[in-house]
Design a protein around this motif. Sequence first.
Motif, PDB file in Angstrom:
ATOM      1  N   LYS A   1       5.354   0.294   1.525  1.00  0.00           N
ATOM      2  CA  LYS A   1       6.566   1.070   1.698  1.00  0.00           C
ATOM      3  C   LYS A   1       7.107   1.492   0.322  1.00  0.00           C
ATOM      4  O   LYS A   1       7.249   0.668  -0.579  1.00  0.00           O
ATOM      5  CB  LYS A   1       7.631   0.254   2.438  1.00  0.00           C
ATOM      6  CG  LYS A   1       7.231  -0.109   3.853  1.00  0.00           C
ATOM      7  CD  LYS A   1       6.996   1.142   4.705  1.00  0.00           C
ATOM      8  CE  LYS A   1       6.628   0.771   6.131  1.00  0.00           C
ATOM      9  NZ  LYS A   1       6.325   1.981   6.952  1.00  0.00           N
ATOM     10  N   GLY A   2       7.401   2.770   0.172  1.00  0.00           N
ATOM     11  CA  GLY A   2       7.874   3.288  -1.102  1.00  0.00           C
ATOM     12  C   GLY A   2       6.775   3.773  -2.011  1.00  0.00           C
ATOM     13  O   GLY A   2       7.042   4.413  -3.036  1.00  0.00           O
ATOM     14  N   GLY A   3       5.514   3.467  -1.663  1.00  0.00           N
ATOM     15  CA  GLY A   3       4.392   3.917  -2.481  1.00  0.00           C
ATOM     16  C   GLY A   3       4.077   5.385  -2.229  1.00  0.00           C
ATOM     17  O   GLY A   3       4.269   5.900  -1.126  1.00  0.00           O
ATOM     18  N   VAL A   4       3.569   6.071  -3.251  1.00  0.00           N
ATOM     19  CA  VAL A   4       3.297   7.499  -3.115  1.00  0.00           C
ATOM     20  C   VAL A   4       2.134   7.764  -2.170  1.00  0.00           C
ATOM     21  O   VAL A   4       2.106   8.790  -1.470  1.00  0.00           O
ATOM     22  CB  VAL A   4       3.037   8.132  -4.506  1.00  0.00           C
ATOM     23  CG1 VAL A   4       1.733   7.610  -5.127  1.00  0.00           C
ATOM     24  CG2 VAL A   4       3.008   9.650  -4.419  1.00  0.00           C
ATOM     25  N   LEU A   5       1.157   6.837  -2.101  1.00  0.00           N
ATOM     26  CA  LEU A   5       0.021   7.047  -1.211  1.00  0.00           C
ATOM     27  C   LEU A   5       0.455   6.952   0.249  1.00  0.00           C
ATOM     28  O   LEU A   5       0.033   7.764   1.095  1.00  0.00           O
ATOM     29  CB  LEU A   5      -1.078   6.021  -1.506  1.00  0.00           C
ATOM     30  CG  LEU A   5      -1.667   6.068  -2.920  1.00  0.00           C
ATOM     31  CD1 LEU A   5      -2.789   5.046  -3.058  1.00  0.00           C
ATOM     32  CD2 LEU A   5      -2.181   7.469  -3.247  1.00  0.00           C
ATOM     33  N   ASN A   6       1.300   5.977   0.573  1.00  0.00           N
ATOM     34  CA  ASN A   6       1.811   5.874   1.936  1.00  0.00           C
ATOM     35  C   ASN A   6       2.708   7.066   2.259  1.00  0.00           C
ATOM     36  O   ASN A   6       2.686   7.604   3.373  1.00  0.00           O
ATOM     37  CB  ASN A   6       2.593   4.569   2.090  1.00  0.00           C
ATOM     38  CG  ASN A   6       3.143   4.399   3.496  1.00  0.00           C
ATOM     39  OD1 ASN A   6       2.395   4.357   4.470  1.00  0.00           O
ATOM     40  ND2 ASN A   6       4.460   4.328   3.606  1.00  0.00           N
ATOM     41  N   LEU A   7       3.514   7.504   1.259  1.00  0.00           N
ATOM     42  CA  LEU A   7       4.405   8.643   1.472  1.00  0.00           C
ATOM     43  C   LEU A   7       3.632   9.879   1.911  1.00  0.00           C
ATOM     44  O   LEU A   7       4.051  10.602   2.832  1.00  0.00           O
ATOM     45  CB  LEU A   7       5.161   8.939   0.170  1.00  0.00           C
ATOM     46  CG  LEU A   7       5.971  10.244   0.127  1.00  0.00           C
ATOM     47  CD1 LEU A   7       7.169  10.134   1.050  1.00  0.00           C
ATOM     48  CD2 LEU A   7       6.410  10.558  -1.299  1.00  0.00           C
TER      49      LEU A   7
END
Length: 736
Positions: free
Chosen positions: A510-516
């Motif tokens: 959560k909050g990571g650019v890959l998950n985003l």
Amino acid sequence: MADFELTTPDGSKYVVTAETEQQAFAALQKMLGGSIPQPAPQPGILESAGNWLTGANREETIGGPLSLDLPMTSGQSAQMTALMATTMSPDRLKSGLQKIEPDVQFREDSFGNLVALWPRKDAEGKVTGFQQFYPNPAGLDVSDVMRGAGAVAAATPVGRVLRAVGLPTAGLLGGATIGATEAALVEGASSALSGAPFQAKDIPYGAVGGAAGELIGRGVQSAIGAMGRTTPAAIVDASGNLLPDVAAALRNAGLDPASVSPAIAASVMNSIRAGVDAGPAAISAMSRGLPTPVPMTRGQITGSAGQQLFEDMASKGVYGNMGEALMTAQRQRQQGALTQNLDQILESLRPGSAPIARGEGGAAAQEALTQARAAQRAETSRLYTEARGTTAVVDPQAALNVADAMRAEYRAGFNQRTAPTVAALLDDFDTAAASGDIRAMMQWREQASGLRGGAPTVEGAAAGRVINAFDQKIEEAINNALLAGDADAVAKWGEAISNYADFASKWKSKGGVLNLLTEQTTRDGDRVLKVAPERAADAIFGATASGLAGKTGLARDLVTLRATLPADEWNMLRQDAFVRLMDTSKGAFRGGEQQVSGVNFKKAWENLTEKNRGVVNSLFTPEERRLFGQFADVSARATNTAVNASNSAAAAGGIIQRLIPLIGGTKVAQFMLNVPIARGFTEAIGGTRALAATQAPALTPRTPLTIGGAGVGATVATSEPGENRINRTIRGLLAQ
């Protein structure tokens, strides 16, 4: 062909036209029918130079005025010094010395040099003897040094005065102007000292000599500069940073050393060492060093406020249609070059491919990441499928620890009333934990995970907290070798669980650019990406360049993206970032076309580098950063319209037309309004100046050496030998 004056043994003189002096004697012999002695061969250039330097053509027993203790007063010494510093002419020296000392006498030595006999006098003023000396012997003498030093010293203030009144002092025309002016001054001084009439003919000779001296001085200056020519490799240290003295020189020239490449720095340093002013040298090298050289006006190169004001007024039609057209064409050429540079820089970030449009880089990066996530998720599923075909058992105590950790996480935020389904699932897990069957435990996890799908709910949140605790404890059991069974089963379950832990840490953070960029959601019954592809770039960088500069954590995200993306998609993402900088360069519309505003681009680039240096370093190489800074400096200089933004000067340019109706219909007023010659003259001057303004000046060194060269050339040319040499050259040219 040239005219030669020949003298026969009986003293008769004849003028014969021929190509050489020997041919002239042969023609005279044939004409007179007799034998005439041939003249002694003239020494060559090297021999003449050697004789001059060594003083071979004078008598050793006769010295110069400064090598002897001549009996003269201090006033006579001052007058003699001034006389020798202003003339080489034997006649002028004679008359001048006679004004200083009426009893002086003269003779010639065996080489034809003028020898002065200075009187010695007793206390009553009677001549008791003479002491001889050379006022100006053949060859190098202190008098030559005095005249040369005087020419150099005088030429510099002459050049300043000429510049102050608007006359040229650079190039051949400037050398001729300095030469003519100094010749007039020297001739005036010489005339006053010697009592001889002022010779106006020395002025054109001085002009010719001044131009020649300018060429010689420029050549010597270039030779000196070439001796110290700097290469790009010679101005950086072992780490590739500019040497301190080079960086200091660039800062003095108004440049940021961090934005200057070694090649540009070397060019600037060579110009500075050759005597060119640092500022013009810097902007000229920077503009020529861009992928597409940007044509600069004189005002932009030199930084002259007066020249820039004229260019601004000319572009607004104050000096007529011709001046306006020329400046408009120059501005269009600049705009074309600036636009071309932006496109070329954008393309260079992804060599060999066409520049992208805004947002394409973000969309391409998102697609590549989504595919990478799906591939790793598929690998995780494959490993679990293989593991489920085997049997392995978790250590009973470890299984109990897993159950306790999940219940503790559940009780920390939930209860049976808020999340009854998860409470029932925890009771079911106790059965799987008692058996220790890892396959049953993983099947339980899959059932609990189903609660997290769809819209967010309390049960889904509780399931997520419990599953995270499960994953952590199971991974600890695997790492601590608390899984029993045959070796193949233990290995497969261990690999499957570890692989999933890596997948979740990378893609589900959560909050990571890959998950985003890769997280999906349900919309209108379909599974879609939470961030739409057309908004992916904005989600990474922010919508504007200012957002790029101010976004917290962006540098860290870029490090992750650079490590995850393929090279091509990473380069496309870099292009998308640069597009945001390009957007800042969009200026006002002029003539239906949007202009490039280098001032705005420079502000945005400096704001980004100042506020978010980590982002700049992550996205662009040192060479690219220097190129951006170079373009920022050049484009800002080329498009700075702050010189006369109020149009006050342009309005003042038409003040006569507005005042004439107030003056009345006088003849003078009508003439000013209606006579085309008057208007044409003004417009012709303005057009000529506008044409010159569009042609950036050659950066000719204007050091004392080159200015002094014009002065020395003028002094030599106005001497009798110099005048004769010029006359012979002119006759030779006219005869061809």
